[in-house]
Design a protein around this motif. Structure first.
Motif, PDB file in Angstrom:
ATOM      1  N   MET A   1       0.843  -1.141   0.195  1.00 54.20           N
ATOM      2  CA  MET A   1       0.119   0.063   0.087  1.00 54.20           C
ATOM      3  C   MET A   1       0.808   1.156  -0.138  1.00 54.20           C
ATOM      4  N   PHE A   4      -2.095   5.382   3.375  1.00 55.43           N
ATOM      5  CA  PHE A   4      -2.833   5.063   4.372  1.00 55.43           C
ATOM      6  C   PHE A   4      -3.689   6.243   4.810  1.00 55.43           C
ATOM      7  N   GLY A 209      -6.147   1.389   2.802  1.00 55.92           N
ATOM      8  CA  GLY A 209      -4.885   1.573   2.321  1.00 55.92           C
ATOM      9  C   GLY A 209      -4.987   1.552   0.911  1.00 55.92           C
ATOM     10  N   GLU A 210      -4.222   2.630   0.244  1.00 58.32           N
ATOM     11  CA  GLU A 210      -4.425   2.649  -1.116  1.00 58.32           C
ATOM     12  C   GLU A 210      -3.272   1.854  -1.876  1.00 58.32           C
ATOM     13  N   ASP A 211      -3.840   0.736  -3.014  1.00 58.06           N
ATOM     14  CA  ASP A 211      -2.762   0.129  -3.724  1.00 58.06           C
ATOM     15  C   ASP A 211      -1.882   0.808  -4.632  1.00 58.06           C
ATOM     16  N   PHE A 216      -8.487   1.989  -3.036  1.00 62.69           N
ATOM     17  CA  PHE A 216      -8.540   1.746  -1.568  1.00 62.69           C
ATOM     18  C   PHE A 216      -9.024   0.618  -0.950  1.00 62.69           C
ATOM     19  N   HIS A 217      -8.587   0.219   0.314  1.00 62.90           N
ATOM     20  CA  HIS A 217      -9.104  -1.011   0.620  1.00 62.90           C
ATOM     21  C   HIS A 217      -9.208  -0.904   2.125  1.00 62.90           C
TER      22      HIS A 217
END
Length: 226
Positions: A1, A4, A209-211, A216-217
């Motif tokens: 990631m 965040f 978190g941004e991949d 975003f997850h």
């Protein structure tokens, strides 16, 4: 990631399912979702939700940041957990849909002071996690268009729209043309009204978190229990 953030995201249920479907992205499952074909929309939902889709349905509490040197994702989880243990849930009367500078969003009702206090505590508590802003990151915030106070907040905390400048909102669309706003709002009201929570309670801090692809997850959910 690569970045965040700390967001509100609804717990599993009809509200979470219907809003995830509207945007076309389920951040908890980490997958795309088929978007509904709502009557009355001037364009397909996929064309009205490009910007908010990558984030998933959420309300920002701490805007995205890069982790500082020597700070791990586990450190971010631990910081969010520590905050959640000492901070209380925020209860609002409900949610109302508004035109917010051209995009449609849900705003909470009758809880502004408590929400602002929660967000300020989270900003302060997570600030040691973040890397200093680069000149490119500062430039993206268009500092020349910020007020002196907003620029001060950007320099001190890494984001200009916090503390007394903070407005919690749940984004539903891209910025829409004026002729699109009324029909989209009418269609969304019909679609979402049956599942809007009343009261609306912010009961968790959610670490996102941004991949590397920009999606975003939801990585960790910490229940507010202070």
């Amino acid at each position: 990631m690569k970045r965040f953030a700390v967001y509100y995201a609804p717990r599993q249920g009809e509200f979470a399912s219907r809003t995830a479907a509207w945007l076309g992205w389920d951040p908890e499952a980490g997958r795309e979702v088929a978007q509904p074909d709502l009557p009355g929309l001037p364009r397909p939902a996929v064309e009205l939700t490009r910007d908010p889709r990558k984030y998933g349905f959420h309300g920002t509490i701490r805007a995205p940041f890069r982790l500082g040197e020597g700070v791990s994702p586990d450190d971010a989880v631990a910081a969010v957990e520590a905050l959640a243990v000492r901070l209380a849930p925020v209860t609002c009367e409900g949610l109302r849909m508004v035109d917010l500078h051209g995009f449609l969003a849900l705003l909470p009702e009758a809880c502004d002071d408590a929400l602002q206090a929660l967000a300020a505590a989270v900003v302060e508590g997570t600030n040691p996690l973040r890397a200093p802003l680069t000149q490119e990151e500062i430039a993206r915030r268009k500092p020349e268009q910020l007020s002196p106070r907003q620029r001060e907040l950007l320099d001190r905390w890494g984001y200009p729209f916090i503390m007394e400048e903070f407005q919690f909102h749940l984004t539903l669309t891209d910025k829409l043309s004026e002729d699109q706003r009324a029909p989209v709002m009418a269609a969304l009201r019909d679609h979402l009204s049956p599942v809007l929570p009343r009261p609306f309670v912010i009961e968790d801090l959610c670490l996102f978190g941004e991949d590397t692809g920009g999606r975003f997850h939801l990585l960790h959910r910490a229940a507010l229990s202070g």
